[in-house]
Design a protein around this motif. Structure first.
Motif, PDB file in Angstrom:
ATOM      1  N   GLN A 161      -4.908   0.676  -3.409  1.00 40.08           N
ATOM      2  CA  GLN A 161      -6.050   0.417  -3.780  1.00 40.08           C
ATOM      3  C   GLN A 161      -7.180   1.233  -3.132  1.00 40.08           C
ATOM      4  O   GLN A 161      -8.038   2.071  -4.091  1.00 40.08           O
ATOM      5  N   ARG A 162      -6.981   2.019  -2.040  1.00 38.95           N
ATOM      6  CA  ARG A 162      -7.764   2.792  -1.453  1.00 38.95           C
ATOM      7  C   ARG A 162      -7.913   3.954  -2.272  1.00 38.95           C
ATOM      8  O   ARG A 162      -8.749   4.925  -2.698  1.00 38.95           O
ATOM      9  N   GLU A 163      -6.428   4.484  -2.459  1.00 41.84           N
ATOM     10  CA  GLU A 163      -6.209   5.782  -3.397  1.00 41.84           C
ATOM     11  C   GLU A 163      -6.810   5.725  -4.722  1.00 41.84           C
ATOM     12  O   GLU A 163      -7.427   6.525  -5.152  1.00 41.84           O
ATOM     13  N   THR A 164      -6.734   4.495  -5.121  1.00 47.15           N
ATOM     14  CA  THR A 164      -7.286   4.239  -6.570  1.00 47.15           C
ATOM     15  C   THR A 164      -8.673   4.269  -6.800  1.00 47.15           C
ATOM     16  O   THR A 164      -9.306   5.247  -7.264  1.00 47.15           O
ATOM     17  N   LEU A 165      -9.363   3.658  -5.591  1.00 43.96           N
ATOM     18  CA  LEU A 165     -10.769   4.166  -5.534  1.00 43.96           C
ATOM     19  C   LEU A 165     -11.134   5.300  -5.335  1.00 43.96           C
ATOM     20  O   LEU A 165     -12.149   5.982  -5.720  1.00 43.96           O
ATOM     21  N   TYR A 166     -10.324   6.164  -4.677  1.00 43.67           N
ATOM     22  CA  TYR A 166     -10.809   7.456  -4.213  1.00 43.67           C
ATOM     23  C   TYR A 166     -10.669   8.370  -5.334  1.00 43.67           C
ATOM     24  O   TYR A 166     -11.663   9.003  -5.653  1.00 43.67           O
ATOM     25  N   LEU A 225     -11.063   7.115  -8.619  1.00 47.70           N
ATOM     26  CA  LEU A 225     -12.081   6.978  -9.536  1.00 47.70           C
ATOM     27  C   LEU A 225     -13.467   7.458  -9.196  1.00 47.70           C
ATOM     28  O   LEU A 225     -13.850   8.139  -9.835  1.00 47.70           O
TER      29      LEU A 225
END
Lengths: 154, 154
Positions: free
Chosen positions: A129-134, A136
């Motif tokens: 999720q952190r990677e996705t956030l990053y 985005l």
DNA sequence: TAGATGGCTTGTGGAACACAAACCATTTAT
DNA sequence: ATAAATGGTTTGTGTTCCACAAGCCATCTA
């Protein structure tokens, strides 16, 4: 638990972004202080890692900040030998700003130190999720007015 | 698309968040001004929509901001009749802060007006990506120090 | 040669804060 | 009951980050 069954027309991320950025900036300040950096420096260094060799005007547009303040910001970074202003060969009025080797290292060190802040602030998110956030955020950051203005310049 | 093949130990979202929040806040200021609101008000109202009936101390913790400044912020919102301070029945020293009906409406109006800002700043993201971003931010916001401190209080 | 441009310096001012002190109303501890 | 602590308010003071303006130099362009 639903505060309002009828949600907003579309979810607005603005306030949330502001909210989170503030909390994170407070913690970041504390972590960065021993390194002699402040959040503004971190942002500038981060931008310069990707857009090395930018003109100061380009930086002003990218950072959405007045030109005279860019001067001051860069003065601080240059005093710490984290960046370098090279004269542009094509137009010797221009400065091309670039990270020094020390700058790259210091940025890496800062990011390493910031692991604990991520841990605190993004604790509710797992690694993916952190990677996705990053991703985005990165996409939003590079895909707007920034690159737009850059595109014009290139 | 990867600017550097060898990326950082882990991607740090801090600088990116700061960067984006700044750009967005600048645009938000302009859009909110005609409504008599500033970004800080928007954040406060947004928090209060979810955490209605909070104590001012709780708000101070949530917003990571000094208690005396909360007073000032709430004074402004109350002057505009967007929030209400009710006395707590259990402890009559406490104020329970809540959105008024006008406050809910004004917040909705603001969010509606902010559509164009989203359009500008998140233009590179499609609808589903924006929703994902929103959800991740929401998760991070509610799942950290905030709810942690709240949990202790409850 | 004149004007425009990139950058630097200095100064002024505003907004958002933190922090401290003194104050009231109320609650709690003794 | 009296003292101490607490939630909130008010009024300062100071800091930081910024915008904006003016005047300067070096350089480029017309």
């Amino acid at each position: 638990m639903a505060p309002s069954a009828v949600t907003q027309p579309t979810h607005r991320s603005g306030a949330l972004l502001d909210f989170l950025a503030r909390r994170m900036r407070l913690r970041t300040e504390a972590v960065l202080a021993p390194l002699g950096l402040r959040p503004r420096h971190l942002v500038a260094l981060t931008v310069l890692r990707v857009r090395g060799g930018s003109t100061q005007q380009a930086l002003a547009t990218t950072l959405a900040m007045d030109g005279t303040n860019i001067v001051g910001l860069l003065n601080e970074l240059e005093a710490d030998k984290l960046i370098e202003r090279r004269r542009s060969p094509e137009d010797r009025r221009r400065h091309l700003v670039e990270l020094t080797e020390a700058g790259v290292e210091q940025l890496a060190k800062a990011e390493c130190a910031l692991a604990e802040v991520d841990e605190e602030m993004l604790g509710a998110l797992d690694a993916s999720q952190r990677e996705t956030l990053y991703n985005l955020l990165q996409l939003a950051a590079t895909g707007t007015g920034v690159s737009c203005a850059q595109a014009i310049l290139e």
